[in-house]
Write an enzyme that holds these catalytic residues in place. Structure first.
Site, mmCIF file in Angstrom:
data_model
loop_
_atom_site.group_PDB
_atom_site.id
_atom_site.type_symbol
_atom_site.label_atom_id
_atom_site.label_comp_id
_atom_site.label_asym_id
_atom_site.label_seq_id
_atom_site.Cartn_x
_atom_site.Cartn_y
_atom_site.Cartn_z
ATOM 1 N N CYS A 91 3.998 1.020 -2.072
ATOM 2 C CA CYS A 91 4.657 2.316 -1.913
ATOM 3 C C CYS A 91 6.154 2.204 -2.215
ATOM 4 O O CYS A 91 6.520 2.160 -3.374
ATOM 5 C CB CYS A 91 4.373 2.888 -0.523
ATOM 6 S SG CYS A 91 4.639 4.665 -0.467
ATOM 7 N N HIS A 145 -1.043 2.666 -0.273
ATOM 8 C CA HIS A 145 -0.964 1.643 0.779
ATOM 9 C C HIS A 145 -2.323 0.953 0.895
ATOM 10 O O HIS A 145 -3.083 1.227 1.833
ATOM 11 C CB HIS A 145 -0.616 2.295 2.122
ATOM 12 C CG HIS A 145 0.804 2.726 2.226
ATOM 13 N ND1 HIS A 145 1.822 1.859 2.554
ATOM 14 C CD2 HIS A 145 1.377 3.933 2.036
ATOM 15 C CE1 HIS A 145 2.963 2.518 2.571
ATOM 16 N NE2 HIS A 145 2.727 3.775 2.257
ATOM 17 N N GLU A 176 -3.087 -1.787 1.941
ATOM 18 C CA GLU A 176 -3.222 -2.561 3.187
ATOM 19 C C GLU A 176 -3.998 -1.789 4.251
ATOM 20 O O GLU A 176 -4.594 -2.383 5.144
ATOM 21 C CB GLU A 176 -1.839 -2.983 3.718
ATOM 22 C CG GLU A 176 -0.940 -1.887 4.286
ATOM 23 C CD GLU A 176 -0.097 -1.159 3.235
ATOM 24 O OE1 GLU A 176 -0.437 -1.229 2.041
ATOM 25 O OE2 GLU A 176 0.904 -0.505 3.620
HETATM 26 N N1 GLN Z 1 10.268 6.623 1.172
HETATM 27 C C1 GLN Z 1 9.352 6.622 0.071
HETATM 28 C C2 GLN Z 1 8.724 7.992 -0.168
HETATM 29 O O1 GLN Z 1 8.725 8.827 0.689
HETATM 30 C C3 GLN Z 1 8.288 5.575 0.271
HETATM 31 C C4 GLN Z 1 7.358 5.905 1.374
HETATM 32 C C5 GLN Z 1 6.534 4.739 1.845
HETATM 33 O O2 GLN Z 1 6.847 3.591 1.549
HETATM 34 N N2 GLN Z 1 5.496 5.010 2.614
HETATM 35 O O3 GLN Z 1 8.185 8.232 -1.205
#
Ligand code: GLN
Length: 534
Positions: free
Chosen positions: A383, A509, A511
């Site tokens: 992400c 994500h 994970e």
């Molecule tokens: N801050 C980033 C976004 O909102 C990444 C979010 C995250 O890593 N879950 O896109």
């Protein structure tokens, strides 16, 4: 069989691992082929934990159905190997919200709406509906917080009332400290905790005692005597190498047999295959025989390990499968803003940059990614880790000086990462990110993405507001960056890869879906690459 309810409470203090106990009980019941699902009560007045600080509350776990839930859900899913839904999560916020909504509709016309009976009835109805809808043999209900907190008192009272009508087993997770100076384990805190629970009208059926090392026979006898329980219902739960060892540990103490006997289910037999498979997988994770490999996780919430618990578990699942004895070096990203990366990252065979929000520590993460790329250290970005991989590449390979995400530099000339168009008009913060499971399409077979997943369409969970800005797609691709997966409509970038060395990052994500039985594919590829260079 009518549904039976197992209520897991925690005494004395938080952090005793009620989630692991609840998950282990579910795992055991699942090994007996019972249909079991969890419910988690959380007393906070937030609707869900999506708006909380991971530094205080730990990781926000995301479900397929977009639910932003407590990190215990990650433990439940990892143990049960099932995708859960938001209906398992009952928070104070959700409850009060629905009570007030009903009151405004006039559903309680003429009554003064009270905690007892209105709120406690609402809780019981939700729990029973859940059991009926899912046709469950068992519901394991974990009550968040500690017995005696104001926040969870009404949940506990609701469970007491439920036990008057349904078959309910109460399990109290408690703490038996050892006083270093005298080297002796102490029963007094649990005695007081027991009295507190009795004062609420609840007599626990089992005590699960967190200890450092097993309890002595003496202390077990004493606890049994003071709590009027059979000695075999006072169960050891010592610190272990891995939480996945607890089901076996409970079975070794006959927890399963005593539980099923007391529920008049003495003839049920454990499914030996399921049990053997689980034991084998746990054995692999806890084995120290494999190749020693150190990987670094450079994040911004590393001081609280709970903030990245799914990343840690996904790494452990993959390491177990690949027979790697994994050492994870947790590095606070701000440190890399003040120190030489070749010193801080010395000896690592892989780098992970996990998810995160806000500007603090971002430059340190970019420094780490640059170091990994230039030194051909395998990289996995999750992400935020994908967004920063793109930014680093733009800055240092494409020469776009000052490239950034508009989350961190709203005025950047090269907004490689920008707010999702669907997010621009959204003002409300809760539950409004791009959330939950989304399909992505892997574009070419000659990619880390395809060799990891071995199929074209895959589903992973998401939680973000920003995305790769397609305006820069061509520029980055001309310099070698590969976009290897996008959303099914081809609009959003989902996976990118370096042209040289092992570097892969995803907007998702992965994970969150890693299980001991099926480690996340990208984590497996990442650690295989780390193994190859070791
Ligand atoms: N801050 C980033 C976004 O909102 C990444 C979010 C995250 O890593 N879950 O896109």
């Amino acid at each position: 069989m009518p549904t039976k309810f197992i209520v897991v409470l925690g005494s004395i203090m938080s952090g005793l691992g009620k989630g692991v106990v609840s998950s282990s009980i579910m795992k055991i019941l699942d090994m007996y082929n019972f249909k079991v699902l969890p419910i988690k009560f959380d007393g906070y007045l937030n609707y869900d934990c999506g708006t909380m600080n991971p530094y205080r509350h730990g990781e926000v776990f995301v479900l397929d159905d977009k639910g932003e839930v407590d990190m215990d859900f990650g433990t439940y899913e990892r143990f049960l190997n099932k995708n859960l839904t938001s209906s398992s999560s009952i928070t104070g916020g959700k409850l009060f919200g629905s009570i007030i909504e009903k009151e405004r509709k006039g559903e309680y016309l003429g009554e003064d709406v009270q905690v007892i009976p209105h709120l406690t009835n609402e809780i019981q109805e939700k729990v029973k509906d859940f059991a009926i809808k899912n046709k469950l043999d068992f519901v394991v209900i974990e009550v968040g917080g500690t017995v005696g907190d104001i926040e969870n008192g009404y949940f506990i009272e609701a469970m007491r009332q439920l036990s008057l009508k349904e078959e309910v087993i109460f399990v109290d997770v408690t703490y038996v400290p050892r006083l270093k100076t005298v080297g002796e384990q102490k029963s007094k805190p649990t005695q007081s905790a027991f009295r507190a629970l009795m004062g609420m009208g609840i007599m626990p059926n089992f005590l699960i005692c967190r200890t450092d090392g097993e309890m002595s026979e003496g202390i077990k006898k004493k606890l049994a005597m003071f709590t009027s329980l059979d000695e075999n219902r006072v169960i050891n739960d010592p610190d272990m190498d891995s939480p996945y060892q607890l089901p076996q540990y409970l079975i070794d103490q006959n927890f399963d047999k005593i539980l099923l006997n007391s529920l008049k289910l003495p003839n049920k037999k454990i499914n030996k295959q399921k049990f053997a498979k689980w034991s084998r997988d746990v054995g692999k994770i806890t084995s120290k025989d494999g190749k020693n490999i150190t990987v670094a996780v450079v994040g911004k919430y590393v001081e609280l390990k709970d903030s990245y618990v799914s990343v840690k578990e996904a790494l452990m699942h993959a390491a177990g499968k690949l027979s790697i004895n994994l050492n994870i070096k947790w590095i606070e990203s701000e440190l890399l803003e003040k120190s030489d990366p070749s010193v801080v990252l010395k000896g690592i065979k892989g780098l992970v940059v996990p998810g995160g929000f806000g500007k603090r520590g971002i430059e340190g993460m970019i420094t780490a990614i640059k170091y990994a790329r230039e030194n051909k250290i395998p990289y996995l970005g999750l992400c935020l880790g994908m967004q920063l991989m793109a930014v680093e590449f733009a800055r240092n390979v494409c020469g776009l000086k000052g490239a950034n995400s508009t989350e961190f530099d709203p005025k950047t000339k090269y907004n490689i990462i920008d707010i999702l168009p669907s997010q621009v008009s959204i003002k409300q913060k809760g539950g409004t990110m791009r959330l939950g499971a989304w399909d992505m399409v892997i574009k070419n077979k000659d990619s880390i993405a395809f060799s990891s997943y071995n199929k074209k369409v895959v589903s992973e969970r998401h939680r973000h507001r920003y995305e790769f800005n397609n305006k820069f797609g061509k520029t980055l691709e001309n310099s070698g960056l590969k976009v290897t997966a996008t959303t099914t409509d081809n609009k959003l970038v989902e996976i990118i890869e370096w042209p040289i060395g092992f570097g892969v990052a995803t907007q998702a994500h992965p994970e969150l879906k890693s299980r001991i039985e099926s480690p996340a594919p990208l984590f497996l590829s990442f650690l295989s690459a780390s193994k190859d260079i070791s």
